[in-house]
Design a protein around this motif. Structure first.
Motif, PDB file in Angstrom:
ATOM      1  N   ILE A 168       0.842  -0.996   0.099  1.00 15.23           N
ATOM      2  CA  ILE A 168       0.105   0.092   0.071  1.00 15.23           C
ATOM      3  C   ILE A 168       0.760   0.784  -0.336  1.00 15.23           C
ATOM      4  N   HIS A 169       0.555   2.014  -1.221  1.00 14.80           N
ATOM      5  CA  HIS A 169       1.306   3.519  -0.918  1.00 14.80           C
ATOM      6  C   HIS A 169       0.549   4.348  -0.307  1.00 14.80           C
ATOM      7  N   ALA A 170       0.413   5.967  -0.180  1.00 14.45           N
ATOM      8  CA  ALA A 170       0.077   7.125   0.093  1.00 14.45           C
ATOM      9  C   ALA A 170      -0.470   7.432  -1.334  1.00 14.45           C
ATOM     10  N   LEU A 171       0.504   7.715  -2.404  1.00 14.85           N
ATOM     11  CA  LEU A 171       0.385   8.530  -2.877  1.00 14.85           C
ATOM     12  C   LEU A 171       0.178   7.553  -4.663  1.00 14.85           C
ATOM     13  N   SER A 172       0.000   7.987  -5.845  1.00 17.39           N
ATOM     14  CA  SER A 172      -0.382   7.292  -6.890  1.00 17.39           C
ATOM     15  C   SER A 172       0.648   7.330  -6.860  1.00 17.39           C
ATOM     16  N   SER A 173       2.009   8.650  -7.052  1.00 15.50           N
ATOM     17  CA  SER A 173       3.206   8.667  -7.719  1.00 15.50           C
ATOM     18  C   SER A 173       3.397  10.292  -7.606  1.00 15.50           C
ATOM     19  N   TRP A 174       4.271  11.214  -7.896  1.00 14.58           N
ATOM     20  CA  TRP A 174       4.791  12.191  -7.665  1.00 14.58           C
ATOM     21  C   TRP A 174       3.988  13.077  -8.662  1.00 14.58           C
ATOM     22  N   SER A 175       3.231  12.160  -9.652  1.00 15.98           N
ATOM     23  CA  SER A 175       2.400  13.797 -10.544  1.00 15.98           C
ATOM     24  C   SER A 175       1.060  14.201  -8.905  1.00 15.98           C
ATOM     25  N   ALA A 176       1.003  12.958  -8.247  1.00 23.40           N
ATOM     26  CA  ALA A 176      -0.236  13.528  -6.966  1.00 23.40           C
ATOM     27  C   ALA A 176      -0.003  15.024  -6.476  1.00 23.40           C
ATOM     28  N   ILE A 177       1.525  15.155  -6.061  1.00 21.93           N
ATOM     29  CA  ILE A 177       1.774  16.287  -5.371  1.00 21.93           C
ATOM     30  C   ILE A 177       1.691  17.542  -6.671  1.00 21.93           C
ATOM     31  N   ASN A 178       2.898  17.436  -7.769  1.00 25.54           N
ATOM     32  CA  ASN A 178       1.949  18.406  -8.677  1.00 25.54           C
ATOM     33  C   ASN A 178       0.909  18.760  -9.112  1.00 25.54           C
TER      34      ASN A 178
END
Length: 422
Positions: A190-200
């Protein structure tokens, strides 16, 4: 032939002529409006518009998004075969808005400022050109939120309540700590976010300056913050390294391997409901570290159109008609640019997919907090260069952030020699 029979024949001939002329005349009274679009949602609006105005036939031309921008720019430049009304995605709107072929909607008889007053401020700023003249109307409200899997937040955070979840993710530091803990406790499943694009998605909406200011490349502090956060998320395994819109990204929604997805309003019908319909009821919406928005679509009118009255009727219908907009919102789960109608629907409109959460109420609050992210005609192309360089940096192809930034500047200079790059 008897006179009575002759009269009867003459009456029939006369009636045929009269009714035939009447039918032909009625057909000719139909007016045609030509509209270009790249989005399927236009079909619904056109259908409802024609129901309301049966005397108008809409010639709706759907063009694949990959070819749409270039075709539209071409016809506007040569002023041949230009549609009366055209849809423009927000990504490309700066490239279209300043072409001197768009009608001035601030002037009479449109007085579009009256429509803008009903909209969120961040949308109003984008509808005007550099001189403050309204060149297009946005019909879509696109504030964002953190869509989350309720089963995952309940298991790892102890709650699926939107208010409590929002407090737990109210800063990037908190999200990083959650992500690091969750990936460890789940043995990497399990991860909190799918990719760095979520931050972007969040940070790019909070820039104060576009890429180009006074013909000079400018790197806003929010871009640097994105870079630093992306690097931290990669090192702490907070993000799953999935490519946005790719098969692994879609599968994660179905399988429940990612906890949070920062997405705009349209993420509900077009991302989550489309990609993971069987997970209905297992999702929630929470506020994250910062307010943000994403995407959007604008309607504009050709200034030399011979059907300006019809064009304006359609544009006004799509942005102000209460009956249509309420039906659109309720039947399509469509959040509007018209905040007055959004606010009216907010107390009662819920989504079963989101566990009966009052999502309009959520987005009305979010929309008031969103700031307008400035854009120029260069931004879309430079964004692509930036994303490619960030990916290379995260995958270890650059030894340092400074090296990556120099490579980015060099490539921008190659693509746009007219821009000053330090």
């Amino acid at each position: 032939m008897k006179p009575s029979v002759l009269r009867m024949i003459m009456y029939c001939i006369l009636a045929s002529i009269l009714f035939g002329c009447s039918s032909s005349s009625s057909s000719k009274q139909k007016e045609e409006l030509t509209i270009w679009t790249f989005t399927e949602e236009a079909r619904y609006a056109v259908e409802k518009f024609e129901e309301r105005y049966p005397e108008i036939d809409v010639n709706l031309l759907f063009i694949n998004n990959d070819n749409y921008l270039q075709k539209l720019i071409s016809v506007l430049q040569v002023e041949k075969n230009v549609p009366d009304v055209f849809f423009v995605e927000r990504t490309y709107w700066p490239q279209i808005r300043d072409i001197p072929r768009l009608e001035n909607l601030s002037q009479n008889p449109y007085n579009a400022e009256e429509i803008l007053e009903q909209q969120f401020e961040y949308i109003q700023a984008e509808e005007r050109d550099d001189d403050g003249i309204v060149r297009g109307l946005g019909y879509q409200g696109t504030p964002g939120g953190f869509y989350y899997r309720r089963d995952l937040t309940k298991e790892y955070l102890g709650t699926d309540d939107p208010e409590e979840v929002g407090e737990l993710i109210s800063s990037w530091d908190k999200i990083m700590d959650i992500g690091e803990r969750v990936v460890e406790e789940s043995n990497g499943e399990i991860h909190a976010l799918s990719s760095w694009s979520a931050i972007n998605n969040v940070e790019s909406s909070n820039i104060e300056e576009p890429w180009i200011v006074d013909e000079k490349l400018t790197i806003d502090e929010a871009r640097i913050n994105t870079l630093d956060l992306a690097k931290e998320a990669r090192e702490r395994q907070v993000e799953a390294k999935f490519e946005s819109w790719g098969p692994a990204w879609t599968a994660s929604m179905q399988q429940g391997t990612v906890m949070f997805y920062p997405e705009p309003t349209w993420g509900l019908p077009h991302i989550f409901k489309n990609n993971a319909p069987e997970t209905a009821g297992n999702w929630g919406l929470a506020h994250g570290p910062k307010p943000f928005s994403g995407g959007g679509t604008f309607l504009a009118m050709y200034k030399e159109s011979q059907k300006k009255d019809l064009a304006w009727k359609f544009m006004k219908f799509y942005t102000t008609d209460e009956e249509f907009l309420k039906e659109l919102a309720e039947s399509q789960q469509y959040f509007l640019s018209n905040k007055n109608i959004n606010q009216e629907l907010a107390p009662t409109l819920t989504s079963e997919f989101l566990g009966n959460q009052k999502y309009f109420d959520f987005f009305v609050e979010a929309g008031e907090q969103v700031s307008s992210a400035p854009q120029t005609k260069y931004d879309n192309d430079i964004n692509s260069i930036w994303e490619e360089k960030v990916n290379d940096f995260l995958n270890g192809r650059f030894k340092s952030k400074e090296t990556m930034l120099e490579s980015f500047k060099t490539e921008v200079g190659h693509h746009f020699p007219e821009i000053q790059v330090d």
